[in-house]
Design a protein around this motif. Structure first.
Motif, PDB file in Angstrom:
ATOM      1  N   ARG A  24       0.853  -1.194   0.000  1.00 39.21           N
ATOM      2  CA  ARG A  24       0.000   0.000   0.000  1.00 39.21           C
ATOM      3  C   ARG A  24       0.888   1.242   0.000  1.00 39.21           C
ATOM      4  NH1 ARG A  24      -1.741   2.855   4.385  1.00 39.21           N
ATOM      5  NH2 ARG A  24      -1.234   1.113   5.787  1.00 39.21           N
ATOM      6  N   ILE A  25       0.652   2.120  -0.982  1.00 35.89           N
ATOM      7  CA  ILE A  25       1.431   3.357  -1.069  1.00 35.89           C
ATOM      8  C   ILE A  25       0.689   4.449  -0.314  1.00 35.89           C
ATOM      9  CG2 ILE A  25       2.428   5.088  -2.598  1.00 35.89           C
ATOM     10  CD1 ILE A  25       2.642   3.004  -4.739  1.00 35.89           C
ATOM     11  N   ASP A  26       1.380   5.072   0.623  1.00 39.19           N
ATOM     12  CA  ASP A  26       0.788   6.139   1.426  1.00 39.19           C
ATOM     13  C   ASP A  26       1.821   7.237   1.604  1.00 39.19           C
ATOM     14  OD1 ASP A  26      -1.049   7.537   2.993  1.00 39.19           O
ATOM     15  OD2 ASP A  26      -1.663   5.740   4.091  1.00 39.19           O
ATOM     16  N   VAL A  27       1.491   8.241   2.415  1.00 39.42           N
ATOM     17  CA  VAL A  27       2.400   9.357   2.655  1.00 39.42           C
ATOM     18  C   VAL A  27       2.695   9.438   4.143  1.00 39.42           C
ATOM     19  CG1 VAL A  27       2.704  11.863   2.513  1.00 39.42           C
ATOM     20  CG2 VAL A  27       1.540  10.635   0.670  1.00 39.42           C
ATOM     21  N   ARG A  28       3.968   9.502   4.486  1.00 34.40           N
ATOM     22  CA  ARG A  28       4.402   9.704   5.857  1.00 34.40           C
ATOM     23  C   ARG A  28       5.518  10.741   5.862  1.00 34.40           C
ATOM     24  NH1 ARG A  28       0.572   7.058   6.414  1.00 34.40           N
ATOM     25  NH2 ARG A  28       0.180   5.178   7.651  1.00 34.40           N
TER      26      ARG A  28
END
Length: 309
Positions: A24-28
């Motif tokens: 899963r590609i997300d932003v952190r």
């Protein structure tokens, strides 16, 4: 704290591409992260440092990640296994109106289109195209030379060659060399499409190729593929047994793109090809209305949404 707008890294200065699967590609903390929800592992991808992310089956993308990709000009491409099928593209930039009209005018005028095709032939084969030949005739000459080039590469790398044979619906049907070539060209198509969008043009408006969403991508990629990714594919296949041809080819292509600065060549190449038509981009009509909110000065490549026409 006031918002500081991101300044996209120019396409020519980025890493070429990265394949992502089963995550899963997300932003952190302002960066892309790929989360493996089974093992809990994370891979951090620096913001805007990659031209395109090719998303294989088993990948999910958050809204925040899509927004960040658009802001930084990173192209998201949803592909099939090994990248040999393209399902959808998240377009972070897009054709500028002036460049789109310029490209369309060249493609719709038969005389101008022939000039562009002749320039493509010259850049690809290192010599002027034969005189008094139509586009169809030039395509036939090109096809014969391409087949000969494949045969020469097969001899050079000691690869058994039975022709370019593959089934895009069944990856396993192709032999090792055809799998290697398919994986290599998928890598090249991804970075070429990103460069076309960054330059402000439309991937679908081609000159030799037509009727496909990536017609212009194929036109531009074909000019350099025998100087770049096809020899890489033959080199990998020439090793003998290759357990994961698609993975080995991707890694080799990525390193080749970085070492040979392929991205730095692409946008100037696009402009060089289109300049063969010897016309200028059309000026706006005197009664055309400007945007109601003035566009800020572009801080990225010309086709990115961060600014420009």
């Amino acid at each position: 704290m006031s918002f500081v707008p991101l300044k996209p890294i120019p396409i020519k200065d980025r890493n070429s591409m990265m394949f992502v699967a089963m995550g899963r590609i997300d932003v952190r903390d302002g960066a892309f992260v790929v989360v493996d929800e089974v093992n809990g592992e994370r891979l951090v991808i620096p913001v805007g440092s990659v031209v395109c992310l090719l998303l294989e089956p088993g990948t999910r993308v958050s809204h925040a990640a899509v927004k960040l990709a658009a802001a930084t000009g990173t192209l998201l491409i949803w592909v099939g296994e090994a990248g040999v099928r393209l399902y959808s593209v998240g377009q972070p930039g897009g054709a500028r109106s002036d460049k789109l009209l310029y490209q369309a005018k060249l493609a719709l005028n038969e005389e101008l289109r022939l000039k562009v095709v002749r320039k493509m032939f010259e850049l690809r084969f290192g010599e002027p195209a034969p005189q008094r030949r139509s586009v169809d005739q030039l395509r036939g000459v090109e096809g014969a030379r391409v087949r000969k080039t494949y045969e020469l590469l097969a001899k050079q790398y000691k690869v058994h060659w039975q022709g370019r044979r593959y089934d895009p619906k069944d990856w396993e049907k192709g032999d090792c060399i055809n799998q290697c070539i398919s994986a290599a060209t998928a890598c090249l198509y991804g970075v070429t499409e990103a460069a076309i969008l960054a330059a402000g043009y439309a991937p679908a408006i081609g000159f030799l190729h037509t009727g496909k969403p990536l017609s212009f991508v194929y036109d531009i990629a074909d000019i350099i593929k025998f100087d770049t990714v096809v020899p890489v594919a033959f080199k990998i296949a020439g090793r003998g047994y290759v357990a994961q041809p698609d993975r080995d080819v991707r890694i080799a292509c990525r390193e080749f793109f970085r070492k040979e600065k392929v991205l730095a060549r692409l946008i100037p190449l696009i402009e060089d090809v289109l300049s063969a038509g010897e016309i200028k981009p059309p000026e706006p009509y005197p009664d055309a209305q400007p945007p109601p909110i003035p566009e800020p000065e572009s801080i990225g490549d010309q086709g990115h949404r961060s600014g420009g026409s």
